[in-house]
Design a protein around this motif. Structure first.
Motif, PDB file in Angstrom:
ATOM      1  N   GLY A  18       0.828  -1.210   0.000  1.00 26.93           N
ATOM      2  CA  GLY A  18       0.000   0.000   0.000  1.00 26.93           C
ATOM      3  C   GLY A  18       0.855   1.249   0.000  1.00 26.93           C
ATOM      4  N   CYS A  40      -3.540   5.577  -4.283  1.00 17.18           N
ATOM      5  CA  CYS A  40      -2.078   5.625  -4.325  1.00 17.18           C
ATOM      6  C   CYS A  40      -1.469   5.523  -2.930  1.00 17.18           C
ATOM      7  CB  CYS A  40      -1.603   6.900  -5.003  1.00 17.18           C
ATOM      8  SG  CYS A  40      -1.836   8.361  -3.996  1.00 17.18           S
ATOM      9  N   GLY A  41      -2.306   5.425  -1.885  1.00 17.72           N
ATOM     10  CA  GLY A  41      -1.769   5.221  -0.547  1.00 17.72           C
ATOM     11  C   GLY A  41      -1.747   6.462   0.327  1.00 17.72           C
ATOM     12  N   THR A  44      -3.771   5.754   3.560  1.00 17.35           N
ATOM     13  CA  THR A  44      -3.028   4.784   4.364  1.00 17.35           C
ATOM     14  C   THR A  44      -1.877   5.462   5.098  1.00 17.35           C
ATOM     15  OG1 THR A  44      -3.590   3.153   2.693  1.00 17.35           O
ATOM     16  CG2 THR A  44      -1.894   2.547   4.270  1.00 17.35           C
TER      17      THR A  44
HETATM   18  N1  LIG Z   1      -7.462  -2.938   4.684  1.00 21.08           N
HETATM   19  C1  LIG Z   1      -6.918  -3.048   3.453  1.00 21.08           C
HETATM   20  N2  LIG Z   1      -6.586  -4.256   2.965  1.00 21.08           N
HETATM   21  C2  LIG Z   1      -6.038  -4.387   1.734  1.00 21.08           C
HETATM   22  N3  LIG Z   1      -5.773  -3.367   0.909  1.00 21.08           N
HETATM   23  C3  LIG Z   1      -6.085  -2.136   1.323  1.00 21.08           C
HETATM   24  C4  LIG Z   1      -6.670  -1.901   2.618  1.00 21.08           C
HETATM   25  N4  LIG Z   1      -6.877  -0.568   2.759  1.00 21.08           N
HETATM   26  C5  LIG Z   1      -6.435   0.002   1.621  1.00 21.08           C
HETATM   27  N5  LIG Z   1      -5.959  -0.929   0.763  1.00 21.08           N
HETATM   28  C6  LIG Z   1      -5.369  -0.678  -0.576  1.00 21.08           C
HETATM   29  O1  LIG Z   1      -4.284   0.201  -0.432  1.00 21.08           O
HETATM   30  C7  LIG Z   1      -4.228   1.111  -1.505  1.00 21.08           C
HETATM   31  C8  LIG Z   1      -4.124   2.527  -1.003  1.00 21.08           C
HETATM   32  O2  LIG Z   1      -5.331   2.878  -0.399  1.00 21.08           O
HETATM   33  P1  LIG Z   1      -5.590   4.342   0.150  1.00 21.08           P
HETATM   34  O3  LIG Z   1      -4.472   4.738   1.031  1.00 21.08           O
HETATM   35  O4  LIG Z   1      -6.955   4.358   0.755  1.00 21.08           O
HETATM   36  O5  LIG Z   1      -5.588   5.209  -1.183  1.00 21.08           O
HETATM   37  P2  LIG Z   1      -5.930   6.749  -1.378  1.00 21.08           P
HETATM   38  O6  LIG Z   1      -4.679   7.352  -1.932  1.00 21.08           O
HETATM   39  O7  LIG Z   1      -7.027   6.786  -2.403  1.00 21.08           O
HETATM   40  O8  LIG Z   1      -6.345   7.334  -0.094  1.00 21.08           O
HETATM   41  C9  LIG Z   1      -5.464   0.866  -2.351  1.00 21.08           C
HETATM   42  O9  LIG Z   1      -5.088   0.153  -3.498  1.00 21.08           O
HETATM   43  C10 LIG Z   1      -6.354   0.039  -1.476  1.00 21.08           C
HETATM   44  O10 LIG Z   1      -7.096  -0.861  -2.235  1.00 21.08           O
END
Ligand SMILES: Nc1ncnc2c1ncn2[C@@H]1O[C@H](COP(=O)(O)OP(=O)(O)O)[C@@H](O)[C@H]1O
Ligand SMILES: [Mg+2]
Lengths: 351, 293
Positions: A18, A40-41, A44
């Motif tokens: 992630g 894009c993470g 996260t």
């Molecule tokens: N609990 C989880 N388990 C598995 N994959 C996840 C989880 N949470 C997020 N992801 C994956 O991690 C990646 C980054 O997510 P995120 O940080 O939410 O992106 P964004 O930049 O849109 O905020 C995405 O591809 C998402 O599918």
């Protein structure tokens, strides 16, 4: 007041990465924006700083304390969620007061602090309403007030404006900028909207697939994109990117010939911004000569698009400029406005 | 006009009205008949000669001088000590509801917030146990209970009822908790709560309709239970339903059937009151998710 250091922070779910090796120091009182396409993470990364997601690698340091193993409540952060996360059973006043209450702040000061926070976001007249009785913009302001009431070390905001309509977004954006200036709190702000990023940030971090692409001030990122991804992501319209070959300082591709460049001979990617280029006066300053693909009236300018160098290339012309589709147009692309990128890695070529 | 457009044809109105009246009669008639009859003597209520006696109460008048008598109630409550059964029912219901709600809210919350996939199998297993007839479980309990001298006591019945009821409670609360966005917990945690405080101060207040609905279902299960209480409780500790069954089971003396009828009415009234008091919570708990906006 706190500096935040992220040392090689990463997050994996099984084999899926992630966030990969996120390494960055965020200065005290800085307004940092994490920018990148959806998935894009960004979220996260922010959640790892908040303690809502456990980092699978690396160290997170707030102030001078490693916080990896601390609960969210012990990190002295405040967060505004994308969906606001307001407590539906409490009215606005109680929502704003909640952090003070659970943290056992002296009850005598509650009223004054709630009122001050409510005033900052102009919520005083709604204090007795439940969240369900508020509009999106008002809910958003409640979430903001709840974050500022406690005067934390760090603000985290995850796309706080994405649920608002366009007009409200502009005014709330200004309000957030002003609040941060007034409160002088280190702020990390997540968005996929480059205009938000450009207007708010002291520094922008552009991310793609969990990897930092570039860190810099909005001007730096706009003027000197570190690679083709950043070049294509920042700016509206995005930077024009053409594939071609460079030999002896001359870039050639179909319909294109730009001289006076400095770079290694061989296949290369050349980029320039629509607003830097212009319609040519005569054949001596014509670098691109191609039939018009489409013409769009933007109000303050006319956008002319042609097919050249294996891509659609747009140039902004004077707002009175008119031309028919399929008519041949000459475009002036001086070498000074061109950016050169490696044709495979996409990395910027001039130092 | 909108109102005119929405007006239904008269025939449809009449049809639905007739349907409701018929349905009400079918559903409510037995209860009102029993309520009315509970103030008569047995020979009136179960009159073979003339069924209108049950309405007019001729024999009741002959015996007591009035067409109504509280003899059935007196006999059941005082003579046969039905109050003891009522008290036992109250104790059983109270502890069953409190225990299964405590375990159910904590467990349901934990399961709804856990990302592991064993949660699904745990819930499926719970559902299977719930689907089995209680009597099959009870017969399994009997030998050890006799051996350890646990048979006959209220706590034993309470524990068994909780065990039988828990899967359902857990399942129901789990689905309520799942409808509450995780953002709420996370907001609370960032605002300064521990996981338990988030549960206590933020999630439970939002969950009230769900907790009340589930609590009511647990209550009804304990209140109406026959299989467990009849088999596991001794005569002293009997709850209302097996006690009523016992009244019916000894019909060789006159009046016992009337005791049963009076006891049935006595046992039904609290249910009516309960549903009326909580009807709003039940409806909102059964229909909407717990959160709006
Ligand atoms: N609990 C989880 N388990 C598995 N994959 C996840 C989880 N949470 C997020 N992801 C994956 O991690 C990646 C980054 O997510 P995120 O940080 O939410 O992106 P964004 O930049 O849109 O905020 C995405 O591809 C998402 O599918
Ligand atoms: Mg996100």
């Amino acid at each position: 007041m706190a500096e935040i250091q992220l040392k090689n922070v990463s997050k994996r779910w099984g084999s899926f990465i992630g966030v990969d090796n996120f390494d960055l120091t965020i200065a005290d009182r800085e307004f940092l924006v994490l920018l990148g396409p959806s998935g894009c993470g960004k979220t996260t990364t922010m959640r790892m700083i908040a303690g809502l997601e456990e980092a699978t690698g690396g160290e997170i340091i707030i102030g001078d304390q490693v916080v990896n193993d601390l609960e969210p409540k012990d990190r002295d952060i405040a967060m505004v969620f994308q969906s606001y996360g307001l407590y539906p059973n409490m009215n606005v006043y109680e929502n704003i007061r909640f952090p003070l209450k659970v943290r056992k702040v002296d009850p005598a000061t509650h009223d004054e602090r709630v009122m001050r926070a409510a005033d900052m976001v102009e919520l005083r007249e709604f204090l007795h309403r439940k969240p369900a009785e508020l509009s999106g913009g008002q809910r958003q302001r409640v979430a903001l007030a709840r974050a500022i009431v406690r005067e934390p070390n760090v603000f985290l905001m995850d796309e706080p404006l994405s649920n608002l309509d366009a007009k409200l977004r502009v005014s709330t954006r200004a309000q957030i900028k002003n609040l941060q200036h007034e409160l002088k709190v280190t702020t990390i702000y997540v968005t996929h909207d480059q205009i938000e990023a450009m207007t708010l940030a002291d520094r922008v971090v552009v991310m793609q697939r969990g990897v930092i692409q570039q860190v810099g001030s909005p001007t730096e990122i706009y003027d000197r994109p570190a690679n083709t991804f950043v070049a294509a992501f920042i700016g509206s319209p995005a930077m024009n990117l053409m594939e071609g070959t460079l030999s002896g300082g001359v870039f050639t591709s179909d319909h294109v010939r730009i001289a006076g460049l400095t770079g290694p001979d061989g296949p290369i990617t050349l980029g320039f911004r629509a607003e830097d280029a212009a319609v040519a006066h005569d054949s001596t300053d014509t670098e691109i000569s191609a039939p018009v693909y489409t013409m769009e009236l933007l109000g303050d300018a006319t956008m002319i698009t042609v097919k050249a160098g294996g891509a659609l290339v747009s140039v902004k012309a004077n707002k009175d400029y008119r031309i028919e589709i399929d008519e041949t147009v000459g475009l002036h692309i001086p070498a000074e406005i061109c950016h050169l990128f490696h044709h495979e890695t996409g990395a910027r070529l001039d130092g | 006009m909108a109102a005119a457009a929405q007006r239904k044809p008269v025939s449809l109105k009449v049809a639905s009205l007739v349907f409701i009246v018929i349905w009400l009669m079918v559903a409510a008639f037995p209860f009102f008949w029993t309520l009315w009859g509970s103030f008569k003597v047995e020979l009136d209520f179960f009159s073979i000669a003339d069924w209108t006696n049950a309405l007019t109460g001729d024999l009741t008048k002959e015996t007591y001088g009035r067409p109504f008598t509280g003899a059935g109630y007196y006999g059941a409550w005082v003579q046969e000590e039905f109050w003891r059964a009522a008290l036992n029912t109250f104790i059983v219901c109270f502890f069953v509801v409190v225990t299964s709600l405590t375990i159910g809210t904590l467990g349901g919350y934990a399961l709804s917030r856990s990302g592991h996939n064993y949660v699904f199998w745990l819930l499926i297993a719970a559902l299977i146990f719930r689907a089995m007839p209680p009597i099959t479980l009870v017969s399994g309990y009997l030998p050890p209970f006799f051996q350890w001298n646990l048979w006959g006591y209220l706590p034993t019945a309470i524990i068994v009822l909780v065990a039988i009821n828990q899967p359902f409670t857990l399942w129901m609360l789990h689905s309520f908790f799942q409808k509450i966005p995780k953002d709420l917990d996370e907001s609370a945690k960032v605002d300064g709560c521990t996981q338990f405080q988030a549960f206590r101060f933020v999630i439970i207040p939002v969950m009230w309709p769900g907790v009340i609905t589930t609590g009511l279902f647990s209550f009804l299960l304990a209140y109406n239970d026959f299989a467990v209480t009849a088999m596991l409780l001794n005569e002293q500790n009997r709850t209302m339903v097996p006690k009523i069954a016992a009244f019916l089971g000894t019909t060789y003396t006159e009046g016992n059937v009337m005791f049963a009828v009076a006891a049935v009415v006595s046992a039904t009234v609290p249910l009516f009151l309960l549903v009326m008091v909580f009807q709003r919570q039940i409806v909102s708990g059964l229909t909407a998710g717990a959160v709006k906006g």
